[in-house]
Design an enzyme around this catalytic site. Structure first.
Site, PDB file in Angstrom:
ATOM      1  N   SER A  17      49.835  76.015  58.149  1.00  0.00           N
ATOM      2  CA  SER A  17      49.487  75.599  57.334  1.00  0.00           C
ATOM      3  C   SER A  17      49.908  74.313  56.788  1.00  0.00           C
ATOM      4  O   SER A  17      51.006  73.592  57.608  1.00  0.00           O
ATOM      5  CB  SER A  17      50.408  76.391  56.205  1.00  0.00           C
ATOM      6  OG  SER A  17      50.021  76.069  54.816  1.00  0.00           O
ATOM      7  N   TYR A  58      58.159  80.107  53.357  1.00  0.00           N
ATOM      8  CA  TYR A  58      57.011  80.547  53.919  1.00  0.00           C
ATOM      9  C   TYR A  58      56.522  78.875  54.853  1.00  0.00           C
ATOM     10  O   TYR A  58      56.231  78.943  56.172  1.00  0.00           O
ATOM     11  CB  TYR A  58      55.880  80.518  52.929  1.00  0.00           C
ATOM     12  CG  TYR A  58      54.426  80.381  53.322  1.00  0.00           C
ATOM     13  CD1 TYR A  58      53.801  81.328  53.902  1.00  0.00           C
ATOM     14  CD2 TYR A  58      53.843  79.146  52.863  1.00  0.00           C
ATOM     15  CE1 TYR A  58      52.468  81.268  54.382  1.00  0.00           C
ATOM     16  CE2 TYR A  58      52.296  78.977  53.295  1.00  0.00           C
ATOM     17  CZ  TYR A  58      51.715  80.183  54.093  1.00  0.00           C
ATOM     18  OH  TYR A  58      50.526  79.719  54.676  1.00  0.00           O
TER      19      TYR A  58
HETATM   20  P1  NAP Z   1      44.752  86.965  53.166  1.00  0.00           P
HETATM   21  O1  NAP Z   1      43.300  86.907  52.494  1.00  0.00           O
HETATM   22  O2  NAP Z   1      45.932  87.451  52.328  1.00  0.00           O
HETATM   23  O3  NAP Z   1      44.579  88.017  54.675  1.00  0.00           O
HETATM   24  C1  NAP Z   1      45.489  88.236  55.201  1.00  0.00           C
HETATM   25  C2  NAP Z   1      45.370  89.240  56.419  1.00  0.00           C
HETATM   26  O4  NAP Z   1      46.468  89.464  56.869  1.00  0.00           O
HETATM   27  C3  NAP Z   1      44.872  90.744  55.895  1.00  0.00           C
HETATM   28  O5  NAP Z   1      43.940  91.162  56.776  1.00  0.00           O
HETATM   29  C4  NAP Z   1      46.078  91.249  56.057  1.00  0.00           C
HETATM   30  O6  NAP Z   1      45.870  93.057  56.194  1.00  0.00           O
HETATM   31  C5  NAP Z   1      46.668  90.788  57.243  1.00  0.00           C
HETATM   32  N1  NAP Z   1      48.117  91.101  57.292  1.00  0.00           N
HETATM   33  C6  NAP Z   1      49.013  90.678  56.757  1.00  0.00           C
HETATM   34  N2  NAP Z   1      50.303  90.729  57.145  1.00  0.00           N
HETATM   35  C7  NAP Z   1      50.140  91.477  58.097  1.00  0.00           C
HETATM   36  C8  NAP Z   1      50.821  92.140  59.246  1.00  0.00           C
HETATM   37  N3  NAP Z   1      52.201  92.024  59.203  1.00  0.00           N
HETATM   38  N4  NAP Z   1      50.267  92.618  60.245  1.00  0.00           N
HETATM   39  C9  NAP Z   1      48.948  92.578  60.638  1.00  0.00           C
HETATM   40  N5  NAP Z   1      48.100  92.267  59.512  1.00  0.00           N
HETATM   41  C10 NAP Z   1      48.631  91.522  58.381  1.00  0.00           C
HETATM   42  O7  NAP Z   1      45.131  85.583  53.881  1.00  0.00           O
HETATM   43  P2  NAP Z   1      44.503  84.215  54.071  1.00  0.00           P
HETATM   44  O8  NAP Z   1      44.505  83.306  53.056  1.00  0.00           O
HETATM   45  O9  NAP Z   1      42.937  84.440  54.921  1.00  0.00           O
HETATM   46  O10 NAP Z   1      45.461  83.577  55.274  1.00  0.00           O
HETATM   47  C11 NAP Z   1      45.201  83.670  56.852  1.00  0.00           C
HETATM   48  C12 NAP Z   1      46.235  82.674  57.303  1.00  0.00           C
HETATM   49  O11 NAP Z   1      45.899  81.353  56.893  1.00  0.00           O
HETATM   50  C13 NAP Z   1      47.618  82.999  57.080  1.00  0.00           C
HETATM   51  O12 NAP Z   1      48.382  82.691  58.363  1.00  0.00           O
HETATM   52  C14 NAP Z   1      48.015  81.903  55.953  1.00  0.00           C
HETATM   53  O13 NAP Z   1      49.464  81.701  56.061  1.00  0.00           O
HETATM   54  C15 NAP Z   1      47.180  80.764  56.385  1.00  0.00           C
HETATM   55  N6  NAP Z   1      47.080  79.980  55.157  1.00  0.00           N
HETATM   56  C16 NAP Z   1      46.186  80.302  53.870  1.00  0.00           C
HETATM   57  C17 NAP Z   1      46.083  79.393  53.117  1.00  0.00           C
HETATM   58  C18 NAP Z   1      45.298  79.587  51.830  1.00  0.00           C
HETATM   59  O14 NAP Z   1      45.487  78.895  50.882  1.00  0.00           O
HETATM   60  N7  NAP Z   1      44.693  80.924  51.668  1.00  0.00           N
HETATM   61  C19 NAP Z   1      46.665  78.199  52.870  1.00  0.00           C
HETATM   62  C20 NAP Z   1      47.206  77.719  54.115  1.00  0.00           C
HETATM   63  C21 NAP Z   1      47.489  78.771  55.190  1.00  0.00           C
HETATM   64  P3  NAP Z   1      45.542  93.726  54.791  1.00  0.00           P
HETATM   65  O15 NAP Z   1      44.814  93.329  53.984  1.00  0.00           O
HETATM   66  O16 NAP Z   1      45.238  95.167  55.477  1.00  0.00           O
HETATM   67  O17 NAP Z   1      46.968  93.764  54.382  1.00  0.00           O
END
Ligand code: NAP
Length: 248
Positions: A143, A157
């Site tokens: 991130s 985080y």
């Molecule tokens: P998201 O939409 O919240 O999706 C998270 C995914 O991770 C879901 O499939 C969830 O499964 C799964 N998950 C969460 N905890 C888990 C665990 N302990 N074991 C297995 N699966 C788990 O998140 P996203 O925004 O796509 O983020 C993906 C990555 O990008 C993350 O690493 C996040 O830190 C990073 N990121 C995101 C942003 C942003 O603005 N969105 C910015 C910077 C970095 P369930 O749905 O079944 O719970």
């Protein structure tokens, strides 16, 4: 070499976009998820409709026994893993550090740091020639927060993502001689449901005006960078980062 890809947290957001983009690039795909079975099966069906073999496997990546069960399914149903995207992560409500509980800190560090390290460990036991593998590629989803610190909101985080940066650098050097590349993509504000967990579902639309590009990013824009680093097109890139953060 057959390409077998595990995407942790592949049921929605950036992980789901990565699975859909990978579906037309010759991978057999395992979509891991934590709790939302229906969402994972939906993405799995869409991946299969694009022509790829795919399975959805529930496993909490913060628990090594569950990771072992996840890899046993992949071994049996898709074959030996060659590509890993450490994407699953969690966040908690905005808080100052003095108000953060031990429970919160352990949950974030177990999911966001220990999980990716353990998933990489079990991938390397299959990718590395030291264990009979033929090399591979790992992409960690970090991130922009690791550079920015997220003061007054999510220092825990941001620190977990700082650990992912360091893990990427160290592991890349450790396994480079074995034909395994390790890189990271660092997203900025991306439109996904991740922000629901932070208590601010409309965070990206509220803050995008402050960004140099004046807009939030899409999961598909992040997936493009992940897939490039994952692929042989990035064959001389290891221990490196792509920031997909709109100039932030
Ligand atoms: P998201 O939409 O919240 O999706 C998270 C995914 O991770 C879901 O499939 C969830 O499964 C799964 N998950 C969460 N905890 C888990 C665990 N302990 N074991 C297995 N699966 C788990 O998140 P996203 O925004 O796509 O983020 C993906 C990555 O990008 C993350 O690493 C996040 O830190 C990073 N990121 C995101 C942003 C942003 O603005 N969105 C910015 C910077 C970095 P369930 O749905 O079944 O719970």
């Amino acid at each position: 070499m057959e390409k077998v890809l595990l995407i942790t947290g592949g049921s929605r957001g950036i992980g789901a976009a990565t699975a859909l983009a990978a579906a037309t690039q010759g991978y057999r795909i395992c979509i891991n998820y934590l709790s939302d079975h229906a969402a994972a099966e939906r993405i799995c069906s869409q991946v299969r409709a694009l022509g790829a073999q795919a399975i959805a496997v529930q496993a909490d990546v913060s628990n090594e026994d569950e990771i072992i069960r996840l890899y046993t399914r992949i071994d049996a149903e898709l074959g030996r893993i060659t590509h890993l995207v450490n994407n699953a992560a969690t966040i908690a409500h905005a808080s100052r550090v003095e108000d953060m509980s031990e429970f919160r800190l352990l949950k974030i560090m177990m999911s966001n740091v220990v999980g990716p390290i353990l998933c990489s460990k079990h991938a390397l036991l299959r990718m590395s020639p030291r264990h009979g593998g033929q090399g591979g590629s790992i992409v960690n989803v970090g991130s922009a927060a690791s550079r920015l610190g997220s003061a007054n909101e999510y220092v825990d985080y941001a620190s977990s993502k700082g650990a992912i940066d360091t893990f990427t650098l160290g592991l890349a050097k450790e396994v480079a001689p074995e034909g395994v590349r390790v890189n990271a993509v660092r997203p900025g504000y991306i439109f996904t449901d991740f922000h629901v967990q932070s208590g601010d579902p409309f965070r990206v639309s509220k803050l995008e005006g402050e960004l140099p590009m004046r807009r939030g990013g899409t999961p598909e824009e992040v997936a493009e960078a992940i897939l490039w680093l994952l692929s042989d097109k990035a064959s001389y890139a290891t221990g490196t980062f792509i920031d997909v953060a709109g100039g932030r």
